[in-house]
Scaffold this motif. Structure first.
Motif, PDB file in Angstrom:
ATOM      1  N   LEU A 174       0.818  -1.205   0.000  1.00 23.89           N
ATOM      2  CA  LEU A 174       0.000   0.000   0.000  1.00 23.89           C
ATOM      3  C   LEU A 174       0.858   1.263   0.000  1.00 23.89           C
ATOM      4  O   LEU A 174       0.571   2.215  -0.735  1.00 23.89           O
ATOM      5  CB  LEU A 174      -0.926   0.012   1.217  1.00 23.89           C
ATOM      6  N   THR A 175       1.912   1.291   0.797  1.00 21.77           N
ATOM      7  CA  THR A 175       2.750   2.489   0.883  1.00 21.77           C
ATOM      8  C   THR A 175       3.451   2.774  -0.442  1.00 21.77           C
ATOM      9  O   THR A 175       3.485   3.923  -0.900  1.00 21.77           O
ATOM     10  CB  THR A 175       3.795   2.337   2.004  1.00 21.77           C
ATOM     11  N   LEU A 176       3.980   1.722  -1.076  1.00 26.23           N
ATOM     12  CA  LEU A 176       4.610   1.920  -2.382  1.00 26.23           C
ATOM     13  C   LEU A 176       3.566   2.271  -3.434  1.00 26.23           C
ATOM     14  O   LEU A 176       3.818   3.093  -4.328  1.00 26.23           O
ATOM     15  CB  LEU A 176       5.368   0.664  -2.809  1.00 26.23           C
ATOM     16  N   GLY A 177       2.377   1.662  -3.333  1.00 26.64           N
ATOM     17  CA  GLY A 177       1.314   1.960  -4.281  1.00 26.64           C
ATOM     18  C   GLY A 177       0.859   3.408  -4.194  1.00 26.64           C
ATOM     19  O   GLY A 177       0.633   4.058  -5.220  1.00 26.64           O
ATOM     20  N   LEU A 178       0.743   3.936  -2.981  1.00 31.92           N
ATOM     21  CA  LEU A 178       0.367   5.336  -2.803  1.00 31.92           C
ATOM     22  C   LEU A 178       1.436   6.273  -3.338  1.00 31.92           C
ATOM     23  O   LEU A 178       1.133   7.331  -3.903  1.00 31.92           O
ATOM     24  CB  LEU A 178       0.114   5.627  -1.320  1.00 31.92           C
ATOM     25  N   PHE A 179       2.706   5.877  -3.171  1.00 32.53           N
ATOM     26  CA  PHE A 179       3.798   6.712  -3.678  1.00 32.53           C
ATOM     27  C   PHE A 179       3.784   6.752  -5.205  1.00 32.53           C
ATOM     28  O   PHE A 179       4.003   7.809  -5.814  1.00 32.53           O
ATOM     29  CB  PHE A 179       5.135   6.185  -3.172  1.00 32.53           C
ATOM     30  N   ILE A 180       3.511   5.607  -5.826  1.00 34.44           N
ATOM     31  CA  ILE A 180       3.383   5.568  -7.282  1.00 34.44           C
ATOM     32  C   ILE A 180       2.195   6.422  -7.723  1.00 34.44           C
ATOM     33  O   ILE A 180       2.290   7.190  -8.687  1.00 34.44           O
ATOM     34  CB  ILE A 180       3.200   4.114  -7.775  1.00 34.44           C
ATOM     35  N   LEU A 181       1.083   6.311  -6.998  1.00 36.85           N
ATOM     36  CA  LEU A 181      -0.115   7.084  -7.325  1.00 36.85           C
ATOM     37  C   LEU A 181       0.149   8.581  -7.221  1.00 36.85           C
ATOM     38  O   LEU A 181      -0.397   9.365  -8.010  1.00 36.85           O
ATOM     39  CB  LEU A 181      -1.261   6.687  -6.392  1.00 36.85           C
ATOM     40  N   TYR A 182       0.998   8.987  -6.279  1.00 36.37           N
ATOM     41  CA  TYR A 182       1.346  10.401  -6.138  1.00 36.37           C
ATOM     42  C   TYR A 182       1.898  10.953  -7.456  1.00 36.37           C
ATOM     43  O   TYR A 182       1.482  12.020  -7.915  1.00 36.37           O
ATOM     44  CB  TYR A 182       2.375  10.594  -5.030  1.00 36.37           C
ATOM     45  N   PHE A 183       2.840  10.236  -8.058  1.00 35.23           N
ATOM     46  CA  PHE A 183       3.444  10.705  -9.309  1.00 35.23           C
ATOM     47  C   PHE A 183       2.438  10.688 -10.456  1.00 35.23           C
ATOM     48  O   PHE A 183       2.456  11.574 -11.321  1.00 35.23           O
ATOM     49  CB  PHE A 183       4.651   9.840  -9.664  1.00 35.23           C
ATOM     50  N   ILE A 184       1.554   9.684 -10.475  1.00 29.12           N
ATOM     51  CA  ILE A 184       0.587   9.574 -11.564  1.00 29.12           C
ATOM     52  C   ILE A 184      -0.374  10.762 -11.580  1.00 29.12           C
ATOM     53  O   ILE A 184      -0.687  11.317 -12.644  1.00 29.12           O
ATOM     54  CB  ILE A 184      -0.194   8.250 -11.460  1.00 29.12           C
ATOM     55  N   VAL A 185      -0.844  11.175 -10.407  1.00 32.09           N
ATOM     56  CA  VAL A 185      -1.842  12.258 -10.359  1.00 32.09           C
ATOM     57  C   VAL A 185      -1.205  13.634 -10.185  1.00 32.09           C
ATOM     58  O   VAL A 185      -1.914  14.649 -10.201  1.00 32.09           O
ATOM     59  CB  VAL A 185      -2.876  12.017  -9.232  1.00 32.09           C
ATOM     60  N   LYS A 186       0.114  13.689 -10.034  1.00 38.44           N
ATOM     61  CA  LYS A 186       0.794  14.969  -9.819  1.00 38.44           C
ATOM     62  C   LYS A 186       0.463  16.012 -10.886  1.00 38.44           C
ATOM     63  O   LYS A 186       0.288  17.205 -10.569  1.00 38.44           O
ATOM     64  CB  LYS A 186       2.312  14.746  -9.749  1.00 38.44           C
ATOM     65  N   PRO A 187       0.379  15.658 -12.179  1.00 32.62           N
ATOM     66  CA  PRO A 187       0.117  16.694 -13.199  1.00 32.62           C
ATOM     67  C   PRO A 187      -1.319  17.204 -13.241  1.00 32.62           C
ATOM     68  O   PRO A 187      -1.602  18.142 -13.991  1.00 32.62           O
ATOM     69  CB  PRO A 187       0.465  15.968 -14.522  1.00 32.62           C
ATOM     70  N   PHE A 188      -2.215  16.604 -12.470  1.00 39.70           N
ATOM     71  CA  PHE A 188      -3.623  16.984 -12.565  1.00 39.70           C
ATOM     72  C   PHE A 188      -3.959  18.026 -11.505  1.00 39.70           C
ATOM     73  O   PHE A 188      -4.141  17.707 -10.327  1.00 39.70           O
ATOM     74  CB  PHE A 188      -4.513  15.741 -12.418  1.00 39.70           C
ATOM     75  N   TYR A 189      -4.031  19.276 -11.950  1.00 38.56           N
ATOM     76  CA  TYR A 189      -4.342  20.393 -11.066  1.00 38.56           C
ATOM     77  C   TYR A 189      -5.840  20.689 -11.146  1.00 38.56           C
ATOM     78  O   TYR A 189      -6.370  20.965 -12.223  1.00 38.56           O
ATOM     79  CB  TYR A 189      -3.553  21.636 -11.468  1.00 38.56           C
ATOM     80  N   ILE A 190      -6.517  20.647 -10.001  1.00 41.46           N
ATOM     81  CA  ILE A 190      -7.946  20.941  -9.927  1.00 41.46           C
ATOM     82  C   ILE A 190      -8.172  22.335  -9.353  1.00 41.46           C
ATOM     83  O   ILE A 190      -8.998  23.098  -9.847  1.00 41.46           O
ATOM     84  CB  ILE A 190      -8.677  19.887  -9.070  1.00 41.46           C
ATOM     85  N   LEU A 191      -7.415  22.663  -8.317  1.00 41.79           N
ATOM     86  CA  LEU A 191      -7.547  23.946  -7.642  1.00 41.79           C
ATOM     87  C   LEU A 191      -6.511  24.936  -8.169  1.00 41.79           C
ATOM     88  O   LEU A 191      -5.588  24.553  -8.903  1.00 41.79           O
ATOM     89  CB  LEU A 191      -7.376  23.751  -6.127  1.00 41.79           C
ATOM     90  N   PRO A 192      -6.622  26.213  -7.817  1.00 42.09           N
ATOM     91  CA  PRO A 192      -5.635  27.203  -8.271  1.00 42.09           C
ATOM     92  C   PRO A 192      -4.222  26.857  -7.798  1.00 42.09           C
ATOM     93  O   PRO A 192      -4.031  26.137  -6.809  1.00 42.09           O
ATOM     94  CB  PRO A 192      -6.131  28.502  -7.605  1.00 42.09           C
ATOM     95  N   SER A 193      -3.228  27.352  -8.509  1.00 44.74           N
ATOM     96  CA  SER A 193      -1.826  27.116  -8.152  1.00 44.74           C
ATOM     97  C   SER A 193      -1.568  27.614  -6.738  1.00 44.74           C
ATOM     98  O   SER A 193      -2.050  28.670  -6.334  1.00 44.74           O
ATOM     99  CB  SER A 193      -0.906  27.843  -9.138  1.00 44.74           C
ATOM    100  N   GLY A 194      -0.788  26.833  -6.005  1.00 43.43           N
ATOM    101  CA  GLY A 194      -0.491  27.190  -4.625  1.00 43.43           C
ATOM    102  C   GLY A 194      -1.393  26.492  -3.624  1.00 43.43           C
ATOM    103  O   GLY A 194      -1.109  26.487  -2.427  1.00 43.43           O
ATOM    104  N   SER A 195      -2.484  25.883  -4.121  1.00 45.99           N
ATOM    105  CA  SER A 195      -3.405  25.140  -3.252  1.00 45.99           C
ATOM    106  C   SER A 195      -2.971  23.683  -3.178  1.00 45.99           C
ATOM    107  O   SER A 195      -2.191  23.197  -4.007  1.00 45.99           O
ATOM    108  CB  SER A 195      -4.836  25.219  -3.790  1.00 45.99           C
TER     109      SER A 195
END
Length: 390
Positions: A15-36
């Motif tokens: 789970l911990t490694l899976g969450l870390f991988i998921l972090y990089f996958i969703v990193k480019p998807f910005y929903i809120l304004p920059s800085g949030s």
């Protein structure tokens, strides 16, 4: 390198490694304004919660990593003091910038904890997380938008964020690849994809940094291309020669094949058509503040109150921003952090950091979490050492 300590629950381990991988996958998807806080940031905080509280507030790290953690704590402490002081002096909020540095410290701390538990499996997670992320980003951009003559943002809020993401992703892939045995053609595809993302962002800093990083990597690791199977190498070489012949033919007889392309048009507009001289560029980015306001160069001006510089913009330089905002003191502490991280790496991948700083000549990337994750991963490149409680 083997992990120092492995959790007894295999599900937790995955789970911990899976969450870390998921972090990089969703990193480019910005929903809120920059800085949030974005989706990826929430995943990182959740992962940090798992790693600390499930282990009853006790974590183990390499003893050699303790100096890296201490220097980072010193850095954010100094930043907090300077920003709070200027908040009091100016009567306006400056201290909020400190929150970004605290978050990035937590990201560094998380990387150190994950490394102590997972060892080199962490680098595998980084590699595949970044690889999936850039391929998914490119696929979605092509399907939804295609290549345009404007500056592409991907799923970020502005094109410079896409450009910086491509540069740091490039560094993360190259560094984590050294720890793994991976197929060379997949790795070359990943490098090409990162460069493509920098191209469509039309960020001159990102394109220049990517060219330098890839060029230095090839010079340093020429043998990487020998890992390809001979048949595949012949196909690639033959395809390259065929494409080169076709391009040469059409350029000679009809150059519009190139000049009418969308990427060429965008690059020409951004680079060749940029009507600005070097003096204006220095002033626009904020470098003139160093010479006009030398009173801030020892202890720093804090990050805010830009009206003092007759501007509403921050210093568009990574190292320049540190120097002006936190003075020589803050700049030296940051320098010691970099030295501490790379000395155990024997400076093998320092050229990657140089590439990131090339981008940072015209953009302030010091608050970018991916950059701090990269530095923390470099700090993990050390020999087996004694473990301590943190």
């Amino acid at each position: 390198m083997e992990p120092i300590h492995k959790h007894n629950n295999p599900l937790f381990y995955k789970l911990t490694l899976g969450l870390f991988i998921l972090y990089f996958i969703v990193k480019p998807f910005y929903i809120l304004p920059s800085g949030s806080l974005q989706m990826a940031d929430l995943i990182m905080l959740l992962l940090l919660f798992f790693m600390i509280f499930i282990n009853k507030l006790k974590v183990k790290i390499k003893k050699k990593n303790s100096s890296f953690i201490i220097l980072n704590l010193l850095f954010i402490s100094y930043i907090a003091i300077i920003n709070i002081l200027w908040t009091v002096i100016l009567g306006e909020v400056v201290y909020k910038m400190t929150l970004y540095y605290i978050f990035n410290f937590l990201a560094c701390f998380l990387v150190i904890i994950l490394f102590s538990r997972h060892g080199n499996k962490l680098f595998k997670a980084v590699y595949w997380g970044v690889l999936i992320s850039i391929l998914l980003q490119t696929l979605l951009i092509m399907l939804l938008n295609g290549v345009t003559t404007g500056r592409d943002t991907g799923f970020f809020n502005n094109p410079n964020q896409l450009g910086y993401f491509s540069v740091v992703s490039l560094c993360l892939l190259i560094y984590s690849k050294r720890k793994l045995e991976d197929k060379a053609h997949l790795f070359i595809t990943a490098l090409t994809t990162c460069f493509f993302l920098s191209l469509i962002s039309l960020s001159r800093g990102a394109i220049g940094a990517s060219v330098i990083i890839i060029g230095l990597y090839i010079l340093k690791n020429r043998s990487i291309f020998l890992l390809l199977k001979r048949r595949l190498m012949r196909v690639i070489l033959g395809g390259f020669l065929l494409i080169s012949f076709i391009l040469t033919f059409f350029i000679y007889y009809d150059s519009s094949l190139i000049t009418d392309s969308k990427i060429y048009y965008g690059l020409n507009k951004r680079v060749v058509g940029k009507d600005i001289n070097s003096i204006e560029e220095v002033s626009t980015r904020g470098y003139d503040r160093i010479f006009i306001h030398p009173q801030y160069l020892i202890f720093g001006a804090g990050e805010g109150g830009f009206w003092r510089f007759n501007s509403y913009k921050e210093f568009h330089s990574t190292l320049g921003n540190i120097f002006l905002s936190y003075g020589l003191v803050g700049f030296l502490i940051f320098t010691f952090i970099i030295i501490n991280a790379f000395k155990y790496n024997r400076w093998r991948e320092f050229y990657l950091f140089v590439g990131i700083m090339v981008y940072g000549l015209t953009h302030n990337g010091i608050r970018n979490t991916l950059m701090w994750i990269f530095i923390a991963l470099i700090a993990c490149d050390l020999s087996d050492g004694e473990e301590i409680d943190a």
